[in-house]
Design a protein around this motif. Structure first.
Motif, PDB file in Angstrom:
ATOM      1  N   VAL A   1     -15.608 -28.141  16.845  1.00 15.32           N
ATOM      2  CA  VAL A   1     -15.074 -28.825  18.017  1.00 15.32           C
ATOM      3  C   VAL A   1     -14.152 -29.946  17.546  1.00 15.32           C
ATOM      4  O   VAL A   1     -14.589 -30.821  16.786  1.00 15.32           O
ATOM      5  CB  VAL A   1     -16.211 -29.441  18.866  1.00 15.32           C
ATOM      6  CG1 VAL A   1     -15.643 -30.112  20.114  1.00 15.32           C
ATOM      7  CG2 VAL A   1     -17.266 -28.404  19.224  1.00 15.32           C
ATOM      8  N   ARG A   2     -12.893 -29.915  17.985  1.00 18.89           N
ATOM      9  CA  ARG A   2     -11.966 -31.013  17.709  1.00 18.89           C
ATOM     10  C   ARG A   2     -12.310 -32.149  18.665  1.00 18.89           C
ATOM     11  O   ARG A   2     -12.166 -32.010  19.887  1.00 18.89           O
ATOM     12  CB  ARG A   2     -10.520 -30.565  17.908  1.00 18.89           C
ATOM     13  CG  ARG A   2     -10.038 -29.636  16.843  1.00 18.89           C
ATOM     14  CD  ARG A   2      -8.547 -29.299  17.039  1.00 18.89           C
ATOM     15  NE  ARG A   2      -8.128 -28.346  16.052  1.00 18.89           N
ATOM     16  CZ  ARG A   2      -8.133 -27.017  16.219  1.00 18.89           C
ATOM     17  NH1 ARG A   2      -8.535 -26.492  17.355  1.00 18.89           N
ATOM     18  NH2 ARG A   2      -7.743 -26.221  15.239  1.00 18.89           N
ATOM     19  N   LEU A   3     -12.777 -33.259  18.116  1.00 22.59           N
ATOM     20  CA  LEU A   3     -13.263 -34.357  18.944  1.00 22.59           C
ATOM     21  C   LEU A   3     -12.177 -34.980  19.811  1.00 22.59           C
ATOM     22  O   LEU A   3     -12.470 -35.446  20.914  1.00 22.59           O
ATOM     23  CB  LEU A   3     -13.936 -35.411  18.067  1.00 22.59           C
ATOM     24  CG  LEU A   3     -15.194 -34.918  17.353  1.00 22.59           C
ATOM     25  CD1 LEU A   3     -15.710 -35.986  16.399  1.00 22.59           C
ATOM     26  CD2 LEU A   3     -16.263 -34.505  18.349  1.00 22.59           C
ATOM     27  N   ASP A   4     -10.937 -34.970  19.359  1.00 25.34           N
ATOM     28  CA  ASP A   4      -9.864 -35.564  20.157  1.00 25.34           C
ATOM     29  C   ASP A   4      -9.379 -34.639  21.276  1.00 25.34           C
ATOM     30  O   ASP A   4      -8.551 -35.027  22.090  1.00 25.34           O
ATOM     31  CB  ASP A   4      -8.696 -35.998  19.282  1.00 25.34           C
ATOM     32  CG  ASP A   4      -8.018 -34.859  18.542  1.00 25.34           C
ATOM     33  OD1 ASP A   4      -8.486 -33.698  18.628  1.00 25.34           O
ATOM     34  OD2 ASP A   4      -7.012 -35.113  17.858  1.00 25.34           O
ATOM     35  N   ALA A   5      -9.921 -33.425  21.343  1.00 27.71           N
ATOM     36  CA  ALA A   5      -9.482 -32.458  22.341  1.00 27.71           C
ATOM     37  C   ALA A   5     -10.478 -32.281  23.490  1.00 27.71           C
ATOM     38  O   ALA A   5     -10.194 -31.547  24.438  1.00 27.71           O
ATOM     39  CB  ALA A   5      -9.218 -31.103  21.689  1.00 27.71           C
ATOM     40  N   VAL A   6     -11.643 -32.918  23.395  1.00 29.35           N
ATOM     41  CA  VAL A   6     -12.652 -32.797  24.458  1.00 29.35           C
ATOM     42  C   VAL A   6     -13.010 -34.181  24.975  1.00 29.35           C
ATOM     43  O   VAL A   6     -12.981 -35.155  24.229  1.00 29.35           O
ATOM     44  CB  VAL A   6     -13.925 -32.067  23.968  1.00 29.35           C
ATOM     45  CG1 VAL A   6     -13.629 -30.628  23.602  1.00 29.35           C
ATOM     46  CG2 VAL A   6     -14.576 -32.780  22.803  1.00 29.35           C
ATOM     47  N   ASP A   7     -13.363 -34.239  26.258  1.00 31.89           N
ATOM     48  CA  ASP A   7     -13.812 -35.512  26.796  1.00 31.89           C
ATOM     49  C   ASP A   7     -15.325 -35.646  26.585  1.00 31.89           C
ATOM     50  O   ASP A   7     -15.988 -34.721  26.104  1.00 31.89           O
ATOM     51  CB  ASP A   7     -13.410 -35.683  28.266  1.00 31.89           C
ATOM     52  CG  ASP A   7     -14.071 -34.681  29.210  1.00 31.89           C
ATOM     53  OD1 ASP A   7     -15.153 -34.125  28.894  1.00 31.89           O
ATOM     54  OD2 ASP A   7     -13.501 -34.457  30.291  1.00 31.89           O
ATOM     55  N   GLU A   8     -15.847 -36.796  26.944  1.00 29.54           N
ATOM     56  CA  GLU A   8     -17.258 -37.100  26.694  1.00 29.54           C
ATOM     57  C   GLU A   8     -18.192 -36.111  27.385  1.00 29.54           C
ATOM     58  O   GLU A   8     -19.183 -35.681  26.797  1.00 29.54           O
ATOM     59  CB  GLU A   8     -17.549 -38.521  27.171  1.00 29.54           C
ATOM     60  CG  GLU A   8     -18.901 -39.033  26.769  1.00 29.54           C
ATOM     61  CD  GLU A   8     -19.096 -40.494  27.129  1.00 29.54           C
ATOM     62  OE1 GLU A   8     -20.152 -40.804  27.723  1.00 29.54           O
ATOM     63  OE2 GLU A   8     -18.204 -41.303  26.824  1.00 29.54           O
ATOM     64  N   ASP A   9     -17.880 -35.725  28.620  1.00 30.32           N
ATOM     65  CA  ASP A   9     -18.741 -34.791  29.351  1.00 30.32           C
ATOM     66  C   ASP A   9     -18.748 -33.404  28.712  1.00 30.32           C
ATOM     67  O   ASP A   9     -19.789 -32.766  28.597  1.00 30.32           O
ATOM     68  CB  ASP A   9     -18.313 -34.689  30.820  1.00 30.32           C
ATOM     69  CG  ASP A   9     -18.618 -35.950  31.611  1.00 30.32           C
ATOM     70  OD1 ASP A   9     -19.517 -36.715  31.204  1.00 30.32           O
ATOM     71  OD2 ASP A   9     -17.955 -36.166  32.645  1.00 30.32           O
TER      72      ASP A   9
END
Length: 102
Positions: free
Chosen positions: A67-75
């Motif tokens: 998972v690219r962390l900068d591509a997903v929101d917190e939820d």
């Protein structure tokens, strides 16, 4: 807050485990984490959001999706972590190897 989750390490890297098995850990790609998913779910995630979910050659053949962390929101990240935890929580506990001399 996930039952049975423990913060520990795997191969010297930080991770969270359930039943002695990692369900999220740092990977070999900066800015990404490794989560666990059955093959079908991994393929759906990658197909729907290739900007966020992917697999490197190192993880091919494993029930894992990065998972690219900068591509997903917190939820979305929270949902992915819960799904990964649930997948690994449903598996039998990892067998511990006996250490020689212990």
């Amino acid at each position: 807050s996930l039952p049975g989750a423990e913060e520990t390490t795997t191969y010297g890297q930080p991770c969270f485990k359930v039943n002695g098995r990692p369900f999220v850990n740092t990977g070999r790609v900066d800015g990404a984490i490794v989560t666990r998913a059955p093959d079908e779910e991994r393929d759906l995630l990658i197909g729907a959001r290739p900007d966020a979910y992917f697999v490197t050659p190192h993880y091919e053949g494993w029930e894992a999706v990065l998972v690219r962390l900068d591509a997903v929101d917190e939820d979305e990240l929270a949902g992915r972590l819960e799904d990964s935890w649930e997948f690994m929580a449903d598996k039998k506990p990892a067998r511990r190897r006996a250490r020689k001399g212990v």
